[in-house]
Motif scaffolding. Sequence first.
Motif, mmCIF file in Angstrom:
data_model
loop_
_atom_site.group_PDB
_atom_site.id
_atom_site.type_symbol
_atom_site.label_atom_id
_atom_site.label_comp_id
_atom_site.label_asym_id
_atom_site.label_seq_id
_atom_site.Cartn_x
_atom_site.Cartn_y
_atom_site.Cartn_z
ATOM 1 N N GLN A 242 1.264 -1.492 0.227
ATOM 2 C CA GLN A 242 -0.069 -0.495 0.030
ATOM 3 C C GLN A 242 0.570 1.594 0.038
ATOM 4 N N ALA A 243 2.090 1.312 0.686
ATOM 5 C CA ALA A 243 2.642 2.706 0.784
ATOM 6 C C ALA A 243 3.423 2.774 -0.725
ATOM 7 N N SER A 244 3.955 1.669 -1.079
ATOM 8 C CA SER A 244 4.625 1.771 -2.934
ATOM 9 C C SER A 244 3.541 2.598 -3.226
ATOM 10 N N GLU A 297 -4.551 -4.639 -7.975
ATOM 11 C CA GLU A 297 -5.152 -4.091 -7.490
ATOM 12 C C GLU A 297 -4.157 -4.699 -6.202
ATOM 13 N N VAL A 298 -3.648 -3.991 -4.680
ATOM 14 C CA VAL A 298 -3.227 -4.054 -3.746
ATOM 15 C C VAL A 298 -4.048 -5.951 -3.194
ATOM 16 N N PRO A 303 -5.535 -9.628 -0.032
ATOM 17 C CA PRO A 303 -6.442 -9.443 0.495
ATOM 18 C C PRO A 303 -6.272 -9.265 1.613
ATOM 19 N N ALA A 304 -7.325 -8.034 2.551
ATOM 20 C CA ALA A 304 -7.618 -7.941 3.887
ATOM 21 C C ALA A 304 -8.022 -8.387 4.964
ATOM 22 N N ASP A 307 -3.802 -13.043 6.442
ATOM 23 C CA ASP A 307 -3.055 -11.911 7.670
ATOM 24 C C ASP A 307 -1.903 -11.372 6.814
ATOM 25 N N GLY A 308 -1.911 -10.595 5.713
ATOM 26 C CA GLY A 308 -1.348 -9.142 4.872
ATOM 27 C C GLY A 308 -0.053 -9.934 5.085
ATOM 28 N N MET A 309 0.071 -11.397 4.852
ATOM 29 C CA MET A 309 1.570 -11.544 4.173
ATOM 30 C C MET A 309 1.458 -12.271 2.664
#
Length: 414
Positions: A242-244, A297-298, A303-304, A307-309
């Motif tokens: 998301q930052a990228s 897309e991120v 996926p939300a 676990d985000g990894m």
Amino acid sequence: MKILDKLAILADAAKYDASCASSGADKRHSLGSGGIGSTEGMGICHSYTPDGRCVSLLKVLLTNFCVFDCAYCVNRVSSNVRRARFTPQEVVTLTLDFYKRNYIEGLFLSSGIIRNGDYTMEQLVEVARLLREEHGFAGYIHLKTIPDAVPELLAAAGRHADRLSINVELPTEQGLARLAPEKHAGGIRAAMGELRWRIEENQEQRKAGRGLGAKPPRFAPAGQSTQMIVGADGADDRSILQASHNLYGNYRLRRVYYSAFSPIPDASRVLPPQAPPLQREHRLYQADWLLRFYQFEVDEIAPAQADGMLDLDVDPKLAWALRHPERFPVDLNRASRELLLRVPGLGTRNVERLLLARRHARLRIEDLARLRVPLKRLLPFVSVLDHHPRRGLDDPQRLRAQLAPAPRQGALFG
């Protein structure tokens, strides 16, 4: 201290910065100008850093003295390491000598903070100025800029350097505040915004002056980049991507580089005791590529609800395909370019070849083999005239086991 002793210290101190690629520069050489150097890269001998990265630039710090105390940095003010400092003229001499020996194609120069940001930036700019103006150096120059330096120094840097970069260091403001309290995310992004404005203004001025005589000199023609440290602050891969994504959109960066955190001597207790898996860095680069060139897309990549990894065992595109078996098989004779780019095993070049080939005839497996696409990876997800996977997508876990490569010894661990 002898210059070669300084080089041993300051080249080793620079190895943690991954953002040293020379891509994106215009072709330029010194023929007819009486100078020296070229950005075309002919006759360059490549060297390798201890972590395996291929480097063809003289990659050094001006100094590893630093007034900051960033917890993750081996050159922090509280670190017990040997210190050294080049003069601008010494860096110029080394660059020219190495170039004449075909060791390098240019210079990547960074520095610890000496006194303050403005003083340090003046020294970096002076190196580039001496190379360009006094020695006619036409090779590649990448300067790591200091975010709190005054705009006039950033402008001077862009006049001499091919690429400028400002490291965001960590993906979240919370992580930066905890591990590098002397650095401020707002100041870093303000400097990135200043560089974006100057680069785009220069491009517009050159476009407006086309055909009207002398154009203004280029400003950082290879654009700007940045680097994020992975695994030092606990941020998950979703937060990093998301930052990228925001950096690419807001500041038009050419590249975001990811550098797996490396444990350092006398490390702070706030840092993790072990490095993250190197495979994590590799997966982030693959995911970054999907964001930039494959219209992902991120939320699709990380996926939300997960676990985000990122999955370490399979690449992000294959992981997405296994999560969405309902989107397959893709008919290679009818699918749009956007859908073809979603197929595991198909890169941008292969997609263009397929689109061209199917203008002349309907595709079969033998056509795919002739186009040299990876059939083992591709066939479970596509259909052509003489192939259909039938119920092959009914069991994604079994398909995953077939396609996931066997782990190499040491591949998943730092």
